[in-house]
Each structure stands twice: as C-alpha cells, then as structure tokens.
Enzyme design. Structure first.
Site, short mmCIF file in Angstrom:
data_model
loop_
_atom_site.label_atom_id
_atom_site.label_comp_id
_atom_site.label_asym_id
_atom_site.label_seq_id
_atom_site.Cartn_x
_atom_site.Cartn_y
_atom_site.Cartn_z
N PRO A 16 54.74 51.99 9.07
CG PRO A 16 54.75 50.53 10.51
CD PRO A 16 55.36 50.96 9.66
CB VAL A 17 53.08 56.66 11.70
CG1 VAL A 17 52.86 57.58 13.04
CG2 VAL A 17 53.84 56.49 11.01
CD GLN A 63 53.27 47.75 12.54
OE1 GLN A 63 52.67 48.17 13.14
NE2 GLN A 63 54.56 47.41 12.52
CB CYS A 96 53.25 49.50 19.12
SG CYS A 96 52.47 50.69 19.96
N GLY A 121 63.53 55.69 12.51
CA GLY A 121 64.60 56.60 13.93
C GLY A 121 65.37 57.44 13.35
CG ASP A 122 65.80 60.52 15.98
OD1 ASP A 122 64.59 60.72 16.45
OD2 ASP A 122 67.36 60.03 16.65
CB ALA A 135 58.09 56.54 11.44
NE ARG A 136 58.54 60.69 16.07
CZ ARG A 136 59.50 60.62 17.37
NH1 ARG A 136 59.56 61.89 17.78
NH2 ARG A 136 60.75 60.39 17.48
#
Length: 337
Positions: free
Chosen positions: A24-25, A78, A108, A214-215, A237-238
């Site tokens: 979820p972004v 979410q 968040c 993460g990463d 995510a990113r």
C-alpha cells in the site's frame, strides 16, 4: 537463485499462488496502478491506506480508494485509524467490496496520520493495536466471510523503542493472520537503511507468515530478503513505482537467477495505458497532473539497469504536460513516441 524462493503463501484461509506483493503506497497504489500490476503478475496487492473515519461517514473519495481494480483478483484493503470501534465499523462497510483480506496500517510515519494516533503511532500503544485487530477480526466474521486480517508495522517508534516483537505477538494473539514488517522506525521515516535482521527475528518468533518490506528496488533485493530472512513473501513499495515490471522480473530471477529489463517502448506504452485509465477515472486534466511523477518513474528505468536515453531532459519536459496530447508530443520530440 533457488526457485523455491518463489512459492505459494497461505494467509489464514486465503491461498495465494506466489509471494510477490504490491505494498500500500499513498498516491501510487490506486485502482489504476493495481490494474496494471495485476496484469504483470503481482500475486497480491493492497490499496492505498483508507481512513476508517471517512469510510464510516460514507466519504466518496475513500470508497474510491477501496474499490477493486480491473483484472485484480485477490486484493486487500488497508485501513488506518486509532479508535477500535471506528475501525470495526469501517471494516463492516467494506462488505460490498468483498476484499480477500483487511490490512491494518500500523506503520505510516506521515505526521498528518500519526498526529491522529493512527499509523505508526499505534506502535506506542500495543494494547490499543490489539483491540483494533480484535474488532476487525469480529467484523470479518460478521460481514466479510471471515477473510484474514493482517497488519503492517514498523520496528518501533524510535531506536530506543524497538517493540515490534511485542506488537506482532499481541496482533497475532488478537487474530492477525499475517504480519508485514518494514524494519525502520517511525523516527527514520524513509531515511537510512532498513534492518532486515528484524524481519528474520520476527520470522523466528511467529507462527503466521511474515512479509518483508523495505529497500526492495530490484529482483536481486527480493531474492536477498527472502534468502536472508526466511520471510514468506516480499512487498514492493517504492521499488514498484513506475515499475510494474518488477513482478515478472523478480519471478524470472527467483526461478533462473537472471532477468532482462523490458524494452523502453513497453515502458512508454504501459505508462500511456496507466494515464488513459487514470483519465477515465479522474478526467484528463487531473489525470495528467497526477500522472507526472508516475510517468517520470516509468521512463527512469529499473534499478541497476541503464536508463532511457535522454531520460533526465525528458522528465523535465513531462512534468509540465497538461494534456494527453502534450505527453505524446513531448515523447515524439525525444524519439520515444
């Protein structure tokens, strides 16, 4: 890279064919982007965080956030909020959307979320977190067909309060069927490096699947996280922004140890498809404005691979585009139309 790293995942009664998830972004994982990611093989996807209070009030914009995407099969909604009763009522309101899971945002770090007591602020109140999980589990049994309830959290509020083991234990005891850990603290935000050892630690402690986040910017990153931590799944995510291609690339890497970047023409074509879907949803003017950052992410290219020729200058032009035709004209000028 052993192919066993790509494998099915069972989350309570939900059985998924693979373990590559879309996180979820906020501002990215709306139904249009999830449509594209589902088409490229995301095994499970999560909506942008949706306000429980807004759902209970019947806010149209929030209901738009939780809609299922075209071509999206299993998906999770979410929710964020701080009040257990409101979160329970919001989960009940999801019945028309028939999600395959409900996820609780406990990670968040954004101030406007945290100041309400939601998001990563819940890490400071594990008992409240447990009551929220219990409430949504109850709502799931009453109105959602007993779908699994999951939770996404951080390592803690700051480096002095790394309480993810306690929070995860309480969440599971309250009925959570999966825990996703982004191993940064709230104080870190998105800075520094995530500590994957926290994911491995949580895997050793819990009886339910642990998903790592993460990463994760490349297929190699995903393979490393899966092998180093033993987590059941990874959540992009990113690393997925402007890059739905990361799902087939990672599947290829986990199976064969190699992957190839998609042609630039395909990146441009998919970016235009994304823009067209967004325009149908929001109108052309708004879509073109909202799509600027995402279009730039598409043409930047995948991590660790050469970018599109002239991509920096091209991005500088695209951030000024106001119509779909302007996007086409600018790309034609750079030879990418």
């Amino acid at each position: 890279m052993p192919s066993a790293l790509y494998r099915p995942v069972k989350i309570g009664p939900l059985e998924l064919p693979g373990n590559l998830f879309l996180a979820p972004v906020s501002g990215y994982t709306d139904w249009t982007f999830r449509t594209i990611c589902a088409g490229y093989g995301a095994d499970f996807s999560f909506t942008e965080l949706a306000s429980a209070e807004a759902l209970v009030r019947g806010g149209k914009a929030t209901f738009d956030i939780v809609r299922r995407a075209e071509s999206e099969k299993p998906y999770a909604v979410q929710l964020f909020g701080h009040d257990p009763q409101t979160m329970y009522q919001a989960a009940l309101a999801l019945a028309p959307f028939r999600p395959e899971a409900v996820d609780i945002n406990s990670g968040c770090p954004v101030t406007k979320v945290v100041k309400t007591g939601a998001g990563s602020a819940l890490m400071k109140d594990p008992a409240r977190m447990g009551r929220i999980v219990e409430g949504i589990v109850r709502a799931s049994k009453e109105a959602l067909g007993d779908v699994p309830v999951t939770i996404k959290m951080r390592s803690g509020w700051d480096s002095q309060t790394l309480n993810y083991p306690e929070c995860a234990r309480i969440a599971v005891e309250a009925g959570a069927s999966m825990v996703t850990l982004h191993p940064r603290t709230r104080a870190q935000g998105y800075e520094g490096k995530s500590d994957w050892s926290h994911i491995a630690d949580l895997v050793s402690r819990l009886s339910v699947p642990v998903t790592g986040s993460g990463d994760l910017y490349s297929p190699e990153d995903a393979g490393s996280m899966l092998s180093q931590t033993g987590c059941a799944a990874v959540m992009f995510a990113r690393g997925s922004e402007g890059n739905p291609f990361i799902f087939p690339a990672t599947r290829s890497f986990l199976a064969t140890g190699a992957w190839e970047p998609e042609p630039f023409q395909e990146r441009v074509a998919v970016a235009f498809r994304h823009l067209t879907l967004l325009a149908a949803s929001l109108g052309e003017k708004t879509a073109c404005r909202e799509m600027r950052k995402q279009f730039c992410a598409y043409i930047k290219g995948p991590a660790g691979k050469p970018g599109m020729p002239g991509s920096a200058a091209l991005r500088n032009r695209l951030v000024q585009a106001q119509t779909i035709e302007e996007y086409r004209t600018i790309l034609d000028e750079f030879g990418h139309g």
